[in-house]
Design an enzyme around this catalytic site. Structure first.
Site, PDB file in Angstrom:
ATOM      1  N   ASP A  82       0.814  -1.209   0.000  1.00  0.00           N
ATOM      2  CA  ASP A  82       0.000   0.000   0.000  1.00  0.00           C
ATOM      3  C   ASP A  82       0.850   1.262   0.000  1.00  0.00           C
ATOM      4  O   ASP A  82       0.482   2.263  -0.617  1.00  0.00           O
ATOM      5  CB  ASP A  82      -0.932  -0.001   1.207  1.00  0.00           C
ATOM      6  CG  ASP A  82      -2.112  -0.950   1.032  1.00  0.00           C
ATOM      7  OD1 ASP A  82      -2.386  -1.346  -0.118  1.00  0.00           O
ATOM      8  OD2 ASP A  82      -2.753  -1.292   2.039  1.00  0.00           O
ATOM      9  N   ASN A 157      -4.467   8.954   1.534  1.00  0.00           N
ATOM     10  CA  ASN A 157      -5.007   8.260   2.707  1.00  0.00           C
ATOM     11  C   ASN A 157      -5.378   9.220   3.831  1.00  0.00           C
ATOM     12  O   ASN A 157      -6.537   9.370   4.171  1.00  0.00           O
ATOM     13  CB  ASN A 157      -3.985   7.251   3.240  1.00  0.00           C
ATOM     14  CG  ASN A 157      -4.367   5.822   2.946  1.00  0.00           C
ATOM     15  OD1 ASN A 157      -5.329   5.552   2.239  1.00  0.00           O
ATOM     16  ND2 ASN A 157      -3.602   4.883   3.482  1.00  0.00           N
ATOM     17  N   ASP A 158      -4.352   9.854   4.403  1.00  0.00           N
ATOM     18  CA  ASP A 158      -4.611  10.646   5.605  1.00  0.00           C
ATOM     19  C   ASP A 158      -3.532  11.675   5.882  1.00  0.00           C
ATOM     20  O   ASP A 158      -2.409  11.591   5.391  1.00  0.00           O
ATOM     21  CB  ASP A 158      -4.774   9.727   6.825  1.00  0.00           C
ATOM     22  CG  ASP A 158      -3.637   8.727   6.972  1.00  0.00           C
ATOM     23  OD1 ASP A 158      -2.480   9.072   6.706  1.00  0.00           O
ATOM     24  OD2 ASP A 158      -3.914   7.572   7.353  1.00  0.00           O
ATOM     25  N   ARG A 168       4.236  11.689  24.920  1.00  0.00           N
ATOM     26  CA  ARG A 168       3.802  12.909  25.589  1.00  0.00           C
ATOM     27  C   ARG A 168       2.359  13.181  25.219  1.00  0.00           C
ATOM     28  O   ARG A 168       1.884  12.768  24.173  1.00  0.00           O
ATOM     29  CB  ARG A 168       4.656  14.116  25.179  1.00  0.00           C
ATOM     30  CG  ARG A 168       6.123  14.031  25.588  1.00  0.00           C
ATOM     31  CD  ARG A 168       6.812  15.347  25.243  1.00  0.00           C
ATOM     32  NE  ARG A 168       8.214  15.344  25.602  1.00  0.00           N
ATOM     33  CZ  ARG A 168       9.189  14.973  24.776  1.00  0.00           C
ATOM     34  NH1 ARG A 168       8.893  14.592  23.557  1.00  0.00           N
ATOM     35  NH2 ARG A 168      10.444  14.998  25.164  1.00  0.00           N
ATOM     36  N   ASP A 191      -2.767  12.044  21.843  1.00  0.00           N
ATOM     37  CA  ASP A 191      -1.511  11.836  21.118  1.00  0.00           C
ATOM     38  C   ASP A 191      -1.487  12.511  19.752  1.00  0.00           C
ATOM     39  O   ASP A 191      -0.436  12.591  19.120  1.00  0.00           O
ATOM     40  CB  ASP A 191      -1.254  10.338  20.936  1.00  0.00           C
ATOM     41  CG  ASP A 191      -0.956   9.642  22.250  1.00  0.00           C
ATOM     42  OD1 ASP A 191      -0.769  10.345  23.261  1.00  0.00           O
ATOM     43  OD2 ASP A 191      -0.915   8.396  22.265  1.00  0.00           O
ATOM     44  N   THR A 202      -9.693   2.939   6.172  1.00  0.00           N
ATOM     45  CA  THR A 202      -9.358   1.564   6.538  1.00  0.00           C
ATOM     46  C   THR A 202      -7.901   1.428   6.972  1.00  0.00           C
ATOM     47  O   THR A 202      -7.424   0.306   7.151  1.00  0.00           O
ATOM     48  CB  THR A 202      -9.629   0.622   5.353  1.00  0.00           C
ATOM     49  OG1 THR A 202      -8.931   1.106   4.197  1.00  0.00           O
ATOM     50  CG2 THR A 202     -11.108   0.541   5.053  1.00  0.00           C
ATOM     51  N   SER A 205      -6.672   5.497  10.665  1.00  0.00           N
ATOM     52  CA  SER A 205      -7.899   5.952  11.306  1.00  0.00           C
ATOM     53  C   SER A 205      -8.699   4.782  11.871  1.00  0.00           C
ATOM     54  O   SER A 205      -9.257   4.864  12.973  1.00  0.00           O
ATOM     55  CB  SER A 205      -8.755   6.731  10.291  1.00  0.00           C
ATOM     56  OG  SER A 205      -9.988   7.127  10.857  1.00  0.00           O
ATOM     57  N   LEU A 206      -8.768   3.687  11.129  1.00  0.00           N
ATOM     58  CA  LEU A 206      -9.486   2.503  11.608  1.00  0.00           C
ATOM     59  C   LEU A 206      -8.822   1.945  12.859  1.00  0.00           C
ATOM     60  O   LEU A 206      -9.505   1.574  13.830  1.00  0.00           O
ATOM     61  CB  LEU A 206      -9.515   1.434  10.505  1.00  0.00           C
ATOM     62  CG  LEU A 206     -10.183   0.108  10.863  1.00  0.00           C
ATOM     63  CD1 LEU A 206     -11.659   0.313  11.191  1.00  0.00           C
ATOM     64  CD2 LEU A 206     -10.027  -0.891   9.717  1.00  0.00           C
ATOM     65  N   SER A 207      -7.503   1.885  12.872  1.00  0.00           N
ATOM     66  CA  SER A 207      -6.773   1.396  14.042  1.00  0.00           C
ATOM     67  C   SER A 207      -7.001   2.268  15.266  1.00  0.00           C
ATOM     68  O   SER A 207      -6.933   1.791  16.399  1.00  0.00           O
ATOM     69  CB  SER A 207      -5.270   1.326  13.732  1.00  0.00           C
ATOM     70  OG  SER A 207      -5.010   0.435  12.673  1.00  0.00           O
TER      71      SER A 207
END
Length: 309
Positions: A82, A157-158, A168, A191, A202, A205-207
């Protein structure tokens, strides 16, 4: 709303040679063998090949270097996982060149075929037996404390703003919209935060607890990373909204990461403004594939137990 677009006969039907651009990840052990197979396949069919600079040593002598320019090739073939596909897609965004992902790794959620089926997939593509799955991008711009714009980055993706180094807690402020339509989403300790497209829903963000979004839905999801409150949950907003991310009361700043690649360290006064990108990219898939079948196959989504329940 973006929709699947049926493929059309390739350029070689009009007497012109089909031009195939090859992008790969050199760390994959199978890459050399796959490139060798591509050379044989292309030689037999009169297909011209162009290779990205980092895998040029695997290409035949005097091979053409892939130029990411409009009209340079008819199809980009991504050989890897990916991450390789995301890099190829960012380069191809806005050029009108579709991208076909061939998985040489483990998960390969965005890739369409495994390496064993490469030749068959290319035969289908050359016959026009494919679908184009359009995906929109995000643009992340750094805005300095004095309001001047900084660097901007493209993501399929993100976009992630997060702390670097030792664990921290950051105090993060979120806003949506701009000008008189700007509205505060609130602030939280955690975080970091993820702004993901449906394509990226997927992934990280999914995690982090975000929802799965069908790629054809025109929206983005804002997902907090390990928020220290029960009141902050993932939020789905329209794709055309603008999200501003800023850390409060910090002199150390954060890190901007785009599609899993570190983009840039931020100063304590910097903000990151995320909006829909002007460029899009089309991923290739085939008629027997769907988003939901990929979820079931690669993420075990809604998989049935052995007793059928």
């Amino acid at each position: 709303m973006s929709v699947d677009t049926a493929g059309s006969p390739s350029a070689h039907d009009s007497g012109e040679p089909f031009r195939l651009g090859i992008v790969g990840q050199p760390s994959y052990l199978d890459l050399e063998d796959v490139v060798h197979r591509l050379n044989q396949f292309s030689a037999e069919r009169g297909i011209s090949l162009a290779f990205s600079q980092d895998i040029l040593p695997l290409a035949p002598d005097a091979a053409e270097v892939l130029a990411f320019e409009e009209g340079s090739v008819d199809l980009i073939l991504s050989l890897g996982g990916d991450g390789t596909l995301l890099g190829a897609a960012r380069e191809a965004a806005g050029l009108g060149i579709p991208v076909l992902g061939v998985n040489l790794g483990h998960l390969g959620f965005l890739t369409a075929v495994v390496s064993e089926d490469l030749e068959l997939a290319l035969e289908h593509y050359l016959r026009g037996e494919y679908l184009l799955d359009p995906r929109f991008t995000l643009e992340a711009m750094i805005v300095h404390g004095d309001g001047t714009p900084g660097d901007s980055f493209l993501a399929l993706n993100d976009v992630v703003v997060h702390k670097a180094g030792a664990a921290r807690i950051a105090r993060i402020d979120l806003a949506v919209g701009e000008g008189t339509h700007r509205d505060e989403l609130g602030s939280f300790s955690g975080d970091g935060v993820i702004v993901a497209t449906p394509t990226g829903s997927t992934a990280y963000s999914l995690s982090a607890g975000g929802p799965i979004i069908v790629p054809s839905v025109e929206c983005v999801v804002v997902t907090p990373i390990c928020p220290h409150t029960m009141a902050m949950r993932p939020l789905v907003i329209p794709a055309d909204e603008r999200v501003t991310i800023r850390e409060l009361s910090s002199t150390e700043g954060m890190v901007l990461t785009v599609d899993g690649v570190v983009g840039q360290a931020l100063s304590g006064s910097d903000a990151v403004v995320v909006r829909r990108g002007s460029a899009s990219v089309s991923l290739v898939r085939f008629p027997d594939q769907s988003f939901f079948s990929t979820l079931r196959k690669k993420l075990n989504w809604a998989i049935k137990s052995p007793d059928g329940h």
